[in-house]
Design an enzyme around this catalytic site. Structure first.
Site, short mmCIF file in Angstrom:
data_model
loop_
_atom_site.label_atom_id
_atom_site.label_comp_id
_atom_site.label_asym_id
_atom_site.label_seq_id
_atom_site.Cartn_x
_atom_site.Cartn_y
_atom_site.Cartn_z
N SER A 158 -42.90 68.85 -31.60
CA SER A 158 -41.77 68.33 -32.39
C SER A 158 -42.14 68.28 -33.86
O SER A 158 -43.31 68.09 -34.21
CB SER A 158 -41.45 66.92 -31.90
OG SER A 158 -40.64 66.24 -32.85
N TYR A 193 -44.11 58.71 -29.69
CA TYR A 193 -43.70 60.11 -29.53
C TYR A 193 -44.34 60.98 -30.62
O TYR A 193 -44.88 62.06 -30.33
CB TYR A 193 -42.17 60.18 -29.61
CG TYR A 193 -41.56 61.55 -29.42
CD1 TYR A 193 -41.45 62.12 -28.16
CD2 TYR A 193 -41.09 62.27 -30.52
CE1 TYR A 193 -40.87 63.37 -27.99
CE2 TYR A 193 -40.51 63.53 -30.37
CZ TYR A 193 -40.39 64.08 -29.10
OH TYR A 193 -39.82 65.32 -28.93
P1 NAD Z 1 -34.48 66.87 -22.02
O1 NAD Z 1 -34.63 65.40 -21.92
O2 NAD Z 1 -33.11 67.47 -22.00
O3 NAD Z 1 -35.35 67.59 -20.87
C1 NAD Z 1 -36.65 67.15 -20.57
C2 NAD Z 1 -37.10 67.80 -19.29
O4 NAD Z 1 -38.41 67.29 -18.96
C3 NAD Z 1 -36.21 67.46 -18.10
O5 NAD Z 1 -36.15 68.58 -17.25
C4 NAD Z 1 -36.95 66.32 -17.41
O6 NAD Z 1 -36.63 66.22 -16.04
C5 NAD Z 1 -38.39 66.79 -17.62
N1 NAD Z 1 -39.40 65.75 -17.48
C6 NAD Z 1 -39.49 64.58 -18.13
N2 NAD Z 1 -40.58 63.89 -17.73
C7 NAD Z 1 -41.20 64.67 -16.82
C8 NAD Z 1 -42.38 64.53 -16.03
N3 NAD Z 1 -43.15 63.44 -16.13
N4 NAD Z 1 -42.71 65.52 -15.17
C9 NAD Z 1 -41.95 66.64 -15.07
N5 NAD Z 1 -40.82 66.82 -15.79
C10 NAD Z 1 -40.46 65.85 -16.65
O7 NAD Z 1 -35.28 67.27 -23.33
P2 NAD Z 1 -35.28 68.57 -24.26
O8 NAD Z 1 -34.56 68.20 -25.49
O9 NAD Z 1 -34.89 69.78 -23.50
O10 NAD Z 1 -36.83 68.59 -24.62
C11 NAD Z 1 -37.74 69.56 -24.14
C12 NAD Z 1 -38.99 69.47 -24.99
O11 NAD Z 1 -38.66 69.69 -26.36
C13 NAD Z 1 -39.67 68.09 -24.94
O12 NAD Z 1 -41.06 68.23 -24.93
C14 NAD Z 1 -39.21 67.45 -26.23
O13 NAD Z 1 -40.10 66.46 -26.66
C15 NAD Z 1 -39.17 68.65 -27.15
N6 NAD Z 1 -38.33 68.43 -28.32
C16 NAD Z 1 -36.97 68.29 -28.20
C17 NAD Z 1 -36.22 68.08 -29.35
C18 NAD Z 1 -34.73 67.92 -29.31
O14 NAD Z 1 -34.14 67.63 -30.37
N7 NAD Z 1 -34.07 68.11 -28.19
C19 NAD Z 1 -36.85 67.99 -30.61
C20 NAD Z 1 -38.21 68.13 -30.68
C21 NAD Z 1 -38.95 68.37 -29.52
#
Ligand code: NAD
Length: 243
Positions: free
Chosen positions: A140, A153
């Protein structure tokens, strides 16, 4: 040509699901994973099959070492090992540091950082033995810049960036590349806590003037899996120019 295998953690929704679809369309066999929303994982599987792709569901908590070992036992039963590992599973926490419990802190660190260690530890021996492999960590922009009210985070994603750079050096002699994608605001359920006003305020701060899409993130992840092998140890910003 031999079919390649990829594990994408946290692929029941959001960026992980978009990656799963992109890799399946590119001809990979995709191991899809999530911890609890198994119906959503079924949906990802159905979408992959509808695209003519192949996948294996691998439910499990990637923040738990035993669960990851068990997932990799299933992988070994189906193929020799992974060509690509995408450490995508993540969990957000928004609130004051002083309000966080030990359990809150531990859950954020385990899910965003320890998970990548557990999965890399299982995936790397096969990659090293073949002198070929790709690891892509979904980080991130807050791991670089730090976010108010997201200290745990930010710390976890900062740690993930450090893991990326260090492991890239450790594995470069074995021709295994390790990179991270530092996402900015991507339009997923992780941002569902933002109301319309907060979302608009954030959009105004982003030079590109909008949230990124999961498809854009997935295109970059796939490009890293297929890109030049001299590219390693990089934290690549995917944030509309924010950082
Ligand atoms: P999301 O919450 O939509 O999806 C997260 C996924 O991770 C889901 O499938 C959930 O079931 C799974 N998950 C959570 N904990 C878990 C565990 N302990 N074991 C197995 N699976 C688990 O989130 P997203 O926005 O798609 O984020 C995906 C990645 O991108 C993450 O690492 C997040 O930190 C990163 N990210 C997202 C954003 C954003 O703005 N959406 C920004 C920066 C980074």
């Amino acid at each position: 040509m031999k079919r390649k295998h990829v594990l994408i953690t946290g692929s029941s929704r959001g960026i992980g699901r978009a990656c799963a679809l992109a890799f399946a369309q590119a001809g990979y066999h995709v191991f899809i994973n999530c911890r609890s929303s198994l119906d959503r994982l079924d949906e990802t599987e159905a979408e992959i099959l509808s695209l003519g792709g192949t996948c294996t569901k691998l439910p499990g908590d990637v923040g738990d070492a035993d669960s990851v070992r068990s997932m990799f036992r299933t992988i070994s039963a189906q193929c020799e090992g992974l060509d690509v590992l995408v450490n995508n599973a993540g969990l957000a926490y928004f609130g004051l540091l002083t309000d966080m419990t030990d359990e809150d802190w531990d859950a954020i660190l385990r899910t965003n950082l320890s998970s990548a260690f557990y999965c890399c530890r299982e995936a790397v021996p096969y990659m090293v033995s073949r002198k070929q492999g790709r690891i892509i960590n979904i980080s991130s922009m807050w791991g670089t810049a730090g976010a108010s009210c997201e200290a745990a985070y930010s710390a976890a994603k900062s740690g993930l960036n450090g893991l990326t750079k260090a492991l890239a050096k450790e594995l470069a002699p074995s021709n295994v590349q390790v990179n991270a994608v530092a996402c900015g605001a991507i339009d997923t359920e992780m941002n569902a806590r933002l109301d319309a006003e907060e979302r608009q305020a954030l959009e105004e701060e982003i030079p590109a003037g909008r949230f990124g899409t999961v498809q854009e993130a997935a295109r970059l992840v796939l490009a890293l899996a297929e890109g030049p092998s001299y590219l390693t140890g990089q934290i690549i910003g995917m944030d509309g120019g924010m950082i």
